[in-house]
Design a protein around this motif. Structure first.
Motif, short mmCIF file in Angstrom:
data_model
loop_
_atom_site.label_atom_id
_atom_site.label_comp_id
_atom_site.label_asym_id
_atom_site.label_seq_id
_atom_site.Cartn_x
_atom_site.Cartn_y
_atom_site.Cartn_z
N ARG A 10 0.84 -1.19 0.00
CA ARG A 10 0.00 0.00 0.00
C ARG A 10 0.88 1.25 0.00
O ARG A 10 1.95 1.27 0.61
N TRP B 72 -6.22 14.42 -2.58
CA TRP B 72 -7.39 13.55 -2.67
C TRP B 72 -7.87 13.40 -4.12
O TRP B 72 -8.30 12.32 -4.53
N ILE C 74 -5.69 10.79 -5.58
CA ILE C 74 -6.05 9.46 -5.07
C ILE C 74 -7.30 8.94 -5.76
O ILE C 74 -7.38 7.76 -6.15
N GLN C 75 -8.29 9.79 -5.94
CA GLN C 75 -9.52 9.37 -6.62
C GLN C 75 -9.25 8.97 -8.06
O GLN C 75 -9.81 7.99 -8.56
N GLY D 90 -3.67 5.16 -1.03
CA GLY D 90 -4.43 6.04 -0.15
C GLY D 90 -3.55 7.16 0.35
O GLY D 90 -2.68 7.65 -0.37
N LYS E 44 -11.54 4.90 4.65
CA LYS E 44 -10.87 3.65 4.30
C LYS E 44 -9.59 3.89 3.51
O LYS E 44 -8.74 2.99 3.42
N LYS E 45 -9.46 5.08 2.94
CA LYS E 45 -8.27 5.43 2.17
C LYS E 45 -7.22 6.14 3.02
O LYS E 45 -6.19 6.56 2.51
#
Length: 334
Positions: free
Chosen positions: A152, A171, A174-175, A183, A227-228
């Motif tokens: 990860r 973010w 990440i998306q 994450g 969760k990320k």
């Protein structure tokens, strides 16, 4: 899973005055359960055996893991995989990818599956093109998914990042990467230090600091999927007595004020007597309570005090760190 306290390895980028075995011993004696390992600590150990070859780095990782096992410390991650994304020189990019394969071997020895990637803060030679940055991150994420167990990556937006300096941009990346193993690490210093604080300002703050931070934290809770969030770092910093501009002892030509502030003047929580002034508890409360994060919380510290050769430094810093965690846990009822 309740929050578990961890502390970053007692390292700063400019000096390794105290040995890693002593730092790990004091961290464990203070009562911490886990530790972030700083790559340069392993490199320093490897140099004691000769050149920092892959063979010597892996030997240093095995030595470090044995020490952690002896003290009952869990390694929560290896950091920082620096200056990776957005490189214009793609040959250098390939060299970074080759190095990553060594990191895969290291973390397997250390017993962790997390590699932290801080946002790139090189002043030149990098692109702010999000398409390129996302493509670079997809490359490492996909390589990580091929590992057993999967690796990860915790991306972190540094407050002085050249193009990625806020959690919002982090973010978005990440998306767009959209991989289960990609994450973030949320850091109270980098959040508050970017949108609330300004060490180059006489006030130590940006204009309308409280309102700007409140809006940022409101967006964070509504936007980020917990969760990320792979782990959290909690740290404060000193308010500069004089603005950190040319002429200040921490100023370095060509380097952002926030970076030099970060390297020299971070503090643990609740150290207002040492000049701590960031709204760290509020940022931590939002992450740990409103967002609902459960997992490792790291008391990370970079400071000029780490270069003090006094042999009591590892013990004193470890004790300061555990006091900060204990008080935060009590205040937030963790």
């Amino acid at each position: 899973m309740p929050c578990k306290p961890a502390i970053a390895s007692m390292s700063v980028g400019r000096a390794w005055v105290h040995s890693l075995p002593e730092k790990l011993s004091q961290i464990a004696q203070a009562g911490f359960q886990g530790v972030e390992i700083f790559y340069e600590d392993l490199e320093y150990l490897a140099k004691e055996k000769g050149e920092p070859t892959e063979e010597n780095l892996l030997a240093a990782a095995r030595e470090t893991k044995n020490i952690c096992n002896h003290h009952g410390l869990e390694v929560i991650g290896l950091q920082p995989f620096m200056f990776y994304e957005g490189l214009l020189d793609r040959e250098v990019h390939q060299q970074k990818i080759a190095k990553l394969h060594t990191w895969f071997k290291i973390i397997k020895i250390l017993g962790t599956n997390i590699i932290q990637i801080p946002s790139n803060f090189q002043p030149d030679g990098i692109s702010g093109d999000l398409d390129l940055i996302v493509s670079d991150m997809i490359e490492v994420a996909d390589l990580g998914l091929k590992q057993e167990p999967p690796v990860r990556f915790a991306y972190e937006s540094l407050a002085w990042g050249t193009y990625v300096s806020t959690w919002d941009t982090m973010w978005e990346i990440i998306q767009r990467v959209d991989r289960p193993n990609f994450g973030c690490c949320l850091d109270t210093f980098n959040i508050a230090g970017r949108v609330w604080a300004d060490p180059a300002s006489p006030s130590g703050k940006v204009p309308a600091a409280d309102a700007v931070l409140a809006q940022s934290l409101d967006r964070l809770v509504k936007t980020i999927d917990v969760k990320k969030v792979f782990y959290v770092q909690v740290v404060d910093a000193e308010k500069m007595e004089q603005p950190l501009v040319p002429g200040h002892p921490f100023h370095v030509d060509g380097q952002p004020a926030r970076m030099n502030w970060s390297r020299n003047a971070r503090l643990f929580l609740y150290e207002q007597d040492k000049g701590g002034y960031l709204p760290v508890v509020e940022v931590a409360r939002v992450i740990l309570k409103e967002l609902g994060f459960e997992g490792w919380v790291s008391m990370e510290l970079f400071s000029r005090t780490m270069a003090d050769p006094d042999p009591s430094v590892p013990q004193s810093h470890s004790q300061r760190g555990i006091r900060a965690w204990q008080q935060l846990a009590k205040e937030l009822d963790l």
